[in-house]
Each structure stands twice: as structure tokens, then as C-alpha cells.
Design a protein around this motif. Structure first.
Motif, PDB file in Angstrom:
ATOM      1  N   SER A  60       8.019  -5.823  -1.556  1.00 43.22           N
ATOM      2  CA  SER A  60       6.666  -5.720  -1.024  1.00 43.22           C
ATOM      3  C   SER A  60       5.886  -4.643  -1.764  1.00 43.22           C
ATOM      4  O   SER A  60       6.465  -3.736  -2.369  1.00 43.22           O
ATOM      5  N   ARG A  61       4.575  -4.735  -1.715  1.00 45.04           N
ATOM      6  CA  ARG A  61       3.742  -3.757  -2.406  1.00 45.04           C
ATOM      7  C   ARG A  61       3.938  -2.366  -1.824  1.00 45.04           C
ATOM      8  O   ARG A  61       4.031  -1.371  -2.551  1.00 45.04           O
ATOM      9  N   ASN A  62       3.991  -2.278  -0.485  1.00 42.93           N
ATOM     10  CA  ASN A  62       4.168  -0.965   0.149  1.00 42.93           C
ATOM     11  C   ASN A  62       5.483  -0.320  -0.267  1.00 42.93           C
ATOM     12  O   ASN A  62       5.544   0.892  -0.514  1.00 42.93           O
ATOM     13  N   ARG A  63       6.535  -1.105  -0.328  1.00 41.15           N
ATOM     14  CA  ARG A  63       7.829  -0.550  -0.705  1.00 41.15           C
ATOM     15  C   ARG A  63       7.824  -0.103  -2.163  1.00 41.15           C
ATOM     16  O   ARG A  63       8.368   0.959  -2.510  1.00 41.15           O
ATOM     17  N   GLU A 123       5.219   0.891  -3.985  1.00 41.28           N
ATOM     18  CA  GLU A 123       4.421   2.111  -4.111  1.00 41.28           C
ATOM     19  C   GLU A 123       5.125   3.298  -3.472  1.00 41.28           C
ATOM     20  O   GLU A 123       4.974   4.436  -3.930  1.00 41.28           O
ATOM     21  N   LEU A 124       5.899   3.036  -2.439  1.00 45.96           N
ATOM     22  CA  LEU A 124       6.650   4.122  -1.800  1.00 45.96           C
ATOM     23  C   LEU A 124       7.746   4.636  -2.739  1.00 45.96           C
ATOM     24  O   LEU A 124       7.962   5.851  -2.853  1.00 45.96           O
ATOM     25  N   GLN A 163      12.311  -1.835   6.222  1.00 43.22           N
ATOM     26  CA  GLN A 163      11.016  -1.418   6.735  1.00 43.22           C
ATOM     27  C   GLN A 163      10.765  -1.883   8.170  1.00 43.22           C
ATOM     28  O   GLN A 163       9.663  -1.741   8.678  1.00 43.22           O
ATOM     29  N   THR A 199      -2.388  -2.780  -7.746  1.00 46.21           N
ATOM     30  CA  THR A 199      -2.484  -3.490  -6.469  1.00 46.21           C
ATOM     31  C   THR A 199      -2.712  -4.986  -6.657  1.00 46.21           C
ATOM     32  O   THR A 199      -2.472  -5.766  -5.727  1.00 46.21           O
ATOM     33  N   ARG A 253       2.397   6.367   4.999  1.00 42.38           N
ATOM     34  CA  ARG A 253       3.406   5.491   4.394  1.00 42.38           C
ATOM     35  C   ARG A 253       4.770   6.156   4.344  1.00 42.38           C
ATOM     36  O   ARG A 253       5.802   5.493   4.484  1.00 42.38           O
TER      37      ARG A 253
END
Length: 566
Positions: free
Chosen positions: A190-193, A195-196, A552, A171, A141
Motif C-alpha cells: 500500500s502507499r501508506n506502508r 511511505e512509512l 496495518q 503518490t 502515520r
């Protein structure tokens, strides 16, 4: 063999602990606890009873109680020698705020540009340093990291506030399952962003931190926030100092264990609060410093550090039995500051005629010294010991539910009533911070501590200021909701409109120049609204194009690219 009596490390004292031992043994314990270890054999000798007689301790109702040969403290019957200080300091709001100020604007007084810029700068620095030393696979990630900015950090903090209102596993917020399916967080980030950002959240330059500074990772943020707290609001004539716990069960050299707290393990914070629950100054306990000689106890040192800027203005400090001591009361009187606090039964320099005298329920006994410091004991369900340099040892009636039912009013000592009222400020602060808390499990202690200051303490302080400025009474949860709506639903919090001219599709290629075919992110999101992940992956369209200008760099087909950018 006689065993030395130790002080309890617990904050609370057991009930009726004076009745555990017979009177001579209690006196023996007090003398030994205030003497050096080399003289302990003296109290095992046959001359001990003679020593007691020479000290005059067999007289329970003595009028003058001298602490010892090392001092000249004389405890006498109350004669009203207490000093009176006029409150000369400022209090309340220190800045002019409009009566129509919003909740989000109030919180921005504390989480101002300086705080946001610090988070942006250090988060980007930390993430870029991880990229430079990254040895993981290309799918990691961190390889998709893009520098953040102040607008995104503000949205990130707004989402943290919202997550305190809607508490589910992390999550699950981005789940499309019909049981959850929250569209709100997906529309913001977004979830990935998220958590990042959470995994790279940082508040200090690791290279600049001194090797012996245990709090270096969080101290820059705490110093800015504390300065903001003190620039906006000033406590009144009554202040309270106590400790609170930020829960933490991981390995940490200065982790504390306090069994009487709701969170028994964690990082201890010393706080100075106003009666409204406003946190004005804080100190993080990072363990005892062995590099310097401790000339005063930790309790006395903490009190003077926290109230240093509020001395000589006629205030009253409320503290519990961890901090209360005769020495502290005398020193603060020299700075025109009163002290009211509970007292441990084995505290030094206390009048034995009070500490050891047995009482029946409702009875009170007190002594006063030449400085006007009063120590009293009052028997209710258990013995209550209070030191006060302000209140006379008198009993006053209180109104409660029993009075409304026609029963006679209860009576309590004036100092006890004042203590219960003054001490409620820090309890109110901790209580409001616990509502809709966003503190979650984390492997980084400094991140958890920072979020406590950002989303806990700062929001509670903003709530106090908002009510003062608008003259409104609003619940803390409703106040959080107003902040979330303002920060995440305003024009500034929405993604900025993109122009088709600056965004274009490109073919994604690997280092060998071969095209990379992946799922279109928007087509996949549409499929996931009705299908499980495996079925959605089978039916989704794949493409080799992506938009390098979008956050992203998402994989997009031509149709989704036009829909998104229009």
C-alpha cells in the motif's frame, strides 16, 4: 602590483592558457607559485631580470630542465628509461557462479542477508524510537507502524527499482486515475506502508554514532557493500580513480559544488573502477579533517586509500589532472604501479620546457626524468598535457569514421589513446547508474546516499558480474527489469497465504470503550476504481470490525474479510 596566479578549482583547463601572458610573466608566475610569501617582494625588484638570467630561463630549447634548488629532478630528452612491470595479480570473478545465474540472484550477492538484516534491524529501531517520543495526534502515520521484516524490505527495494523504470511523482504510483492507474505497486504494498518504510529507513544506531562522525548514519551500510564488492570481483591490470556526485541541494556541511558535473551540487564520492565500469572501492568526502595534520594532499591520500589493496601487482592507474602529480607518480613506481594522467599547467615539478613551449596543431614535445616518467604536451584543438610512467612519447594512427571514408588516419600520442580508453571505465559506471535512476528529493541526505549505493552502484556492479558469469551482453535497463520480475513476481515476494483460523474480526474501540465506525478499506478501493474520492467516500460501506492479524490492522466488513482471507 604583481598578483599571484592561483590554481583553478575547475577540473577542466581553459584552452591555450599558456598564450594568455607573455613568456617572462609566465615564468614569474611559476616561480612565485612555488615560493614562500615572504619572498614575493624579490620578484617586484629591479633585479628580477638578472635572476631569470642566472636561472637560465631565457633558453627555451634547453636540453636539461632542473625544477629548482630544493630537488634534483632533471628533465631530459626521451631515452626510454621507463620501467616495465608484469601484471601478477588476479582479475575477474573471485567466486564460481553458474552460467544460468539469474539477475536477481546476482544482485543478491551484493544486497545479501547482512545488508537486508541491517536495514530491518535499524529501521525497526528508528521507528520504535520515534513511537516512544511521539507527540503527534492519534491520526499520525507513525502510530500505524508495524515492525518490518526481510521479505518486506526486499519488496520495498524491488519497488524502488521499478520506480526507476517508470518515473512519475511518488503518490501517482498508487493513483487510480485512468491516466496512470498502475495495478503493479498496489498489488505489492500500500502507499501508506511504502511511505512509512521510506520515512523510517535507517542504517545505523543513532545512539552508537560518535559525535564527530559525519558519516555515521550511512557508514555501516557502505562498509558492508564495499566488502561485498571486493569479495566478488577484482579489477584487471588497468584501474581508474575519479570522483562522482550524488545530487543534494540541501544544507550539509560537506556539500560540494563542481560546476563541470551534470549535478553541480551534491555529495562527492571518490571511486576506483575497472575498465568494465565495476566500482571496487569508494570513499565519501566529508570535508577536511582539521584534527590531524595534512602531510600529503587530499588527492594523493585518496588515491592511496582506494588502491591500497591493489599495489605491487603491476597495474596501471588512470587519473585526471586533479590527482596527477610528480610526487604521486614516483611513489607509485615504488609499488610497481604505473600512472597515466592529464596534468595541470601550473603543477609543481613539471618540466618548464614542456609546459611553456608553444606548439602548432599536431606538434608534440616531451621530457623524461631518471625514473622514466614522461611528461608530454600535444597540440590538438587545445593543449593536452599528459604524464605517463608507462608510455613512450610516440604518435600512433587511430581508426575512426574518417578512415572508412578514404581519408588518412588521424594520429595521436600513445599515452593519450591509452588514457581515453582507461578513463572510460568510471564514465561507463556513472552513465549506467544514471539510467532509470531512483534518486528523488529527500530531506535526509544519508537516505539519498544509501539508495544511490543500494539501487545505483550495486545494480551496475551486478550487471557487470552477470555479463561475466553468463557470457551475455544485456542492456542495463533490461537487467533491471529482470530483477524486478524476479524479486516481486516470485513466490517469495508474494504476500504469504493467511489462514482463516488465525485471522478473525474484532470490534475496534476507542479508549472509552465506544465502537469506532470506519470505511471498509476493500469496499473503498473498489469504489475508487470508478469514482472520485469524495463520491467514493459517500457510497462506501462503513463497519466497526477489523482484522488485528493483517498488516496495518485494516477495517473490513464481513464480506470483504471472507473474500480477502480465502
Amino acid at each position: 602590483m604583481f598578483v599571484r596566479q592561483h590554481k583553478s578549482v575547475d577540473e577542466s583547463e581553459p584552452s591555450s592558457d599558456e598564450e594568455v601572458f607573455r613568456f617572462p610573466r609566465k615564468v614569474r608566475n611559476i616561480i612565485v607559485s612555488s615560493s614562500s610569501s615572504e619572498n614575493e617582494d624579490l620578484y617586484e625588484s629591479e633585479d628580477f631580470e638578472e635572476l631569470l638570467a642566472n636561472l637560465g630561463i631565457e633558453e627555451e630549447n634547453e636540453q636539461i630542465d632542473t625544477v629548482g634548488s630544493s630537488d634534483n629532478i632533471q628533465w631530459k630528452e626521451f631515452t626510454g628509461k621507463q620501467k616495465s612491470f608484469e601484471f601478477t595479480g588476479k582479475s575477474g570473478l573471485l567466486v564460481e557462479l553458474p552460467s544460468n545465474i539469474t539477475a536477481g540472484e546476482t544482485l543478491s550477492l551484493f544486497l545479501n542477508e547482512q545488508v537486508i538484516d541491517l536495514m530491518v534491524k535499524e529501521t525497526n529501531r528508528y521507528a520504535e524510537n520515534k513511537l516512544d517520543h511521539n507527540t503527534s495526534s492519534e491520526q499520525a502515520r507513525i502510530n500505524r507502524w508495524k515492525p518490518t521484516n526481510s521479505e518486506e524490505i526486499k519488496i520495498f527495494l524491488g519497488l524502488l527499482l521499478w520506480m526507476g523504470l517508470v518515473q512519475v511523482p511518488l503518490t501517482t504510483y498508487w493513483s487510480t486515475d485512468s491516466l496512470y492507474n498502475f495495478p503493479f505497486p498496489r498489488s505489492k504494498m500500500s502507499r501508506n506502508r511504502f511511505e512509512l518504510l521510506l520515512s523510517n529507513l535507517h542504517f545505523a544506531n543513532n545512539v552508537a554514532i560518535q559525535c564527530n562522525n559525519r558519516l555515521g548514519k550511512v557508514l555501516p551500510l557502505v562498509e558492508i557493500l564495499t566488502n561485498n564488492y571486493q569479495q566478488i570481483f577484482l579489477p584487471g591490470s588497468e584501474i581508474v580513480v575519479d570522483e562522482t556526485m550524488v545530487p543534494w541541494r540541501g544544507r550539509l556541511i560537506f556539500r560540494q559544488y563542481i560546476p563541470t558535473k551534470s549535478h553541480k551540487y551534491g555529495i562527492k564520492l571518490f571511486k576506483l573502477c575497472s575498465t568494465e565500469g565495476y566500482t571496487w572501492s569508494t570513499k565519501i568526502y566529508a570535508g577536511r579533517d582539521s584534527s590531524e595534520i595534512q602531510r600529503v594532499g587530499i588527492a594523493e591520500k585518496v588515491c592511496f586509500e582506494l588502491i591500497n589493496k591493489l599495489l605491487n601487482e603491476g597495474r596501471t592507474l588512470y587519473i585526471d589532472n586533479f590527482y596527477t602529480s610528480y610526487e604521486l607518480a614516483v611513489k607509485l613506481l615504488n609499488f610497481k604501479t604505473h600512472v597515466v594522467g592529464t596534468v595541470r599547467h601550473n603543477r609543481k615539478f613539471m618540466p618548464k620546457a614542456v609546459m611553456l613551449h608553444p606548439l602548432k596543431r599536431g606538434e608534440i614535445i616531451s621530457r623524461e626524468d631518471d625514473n622514466g616518467i614522461v611528461v608530454l604536451k600535444w597540440r590538438d584543438v587545445r593543449d593536452v598535457r599528459i604524464l605517463s610512467s608507462k608510455h613512450a612519447p610516440i604518435m600512433v594512427p587511430i581508426s575512426d569514421s574518417s578512415t572508412l571514408r578514404g581519408r588518412p588516419p588521424k594520429i595521436k600520442p600513445l599515452a593519450v589513446i591509452a588514457y581515453n580508453t582507461g578513463k572510460s571505465g568510471i564514465d561507463r559506471s556513472d552513465q549506467m547508474a544514471s539510467y532509470a535512476t531512483t534518486i528523488r528529493k529527500s530531506i535526509k541526505w544519508y537516505r539519498k546516499l544509501a539508495i544511490h549505493f543500494l539501487i545505483g552502484t550495486s545494480v551496475v556492479n551486478a550487471h557487470v558480474v552477470y555479463q561475466k558469469a553468463t557470457n551475455k551482453n544485456i542492456q542495463i535497463r533490461k537487467f533491471r527489469e529482470l530483477i524486478v520480475r524476479e524479486w516481486l513476481e516470485s513466490e517469495n515476494a508474494r504476500p504469504q497465504a493467511v489462514h482463516k483460523a488465525s485471522h478473525r474480526l474484532q470490534i475496534r474501540k476507542n479508549p472509552q470503550g465506544k465502537s469506532i465506525r470506519r470505511m471498509c478499506v476493500r469496499c473503498y478501493a473498489k469504489q475508487r476504481e470508478t469514482l472520485q474520492r469524495q463520491d467514493a467516500r459517500k457510497n462506501v460501506q462503513k463497519t466497526i470490525t477489523y482484522c488485528p492479524e493483517c498488516p496495518q490492522s485494516p477495517q473490513l466488513c464481513l464480506k470483504c474479510f471472507n473474500e480477502y482471507h480465502n
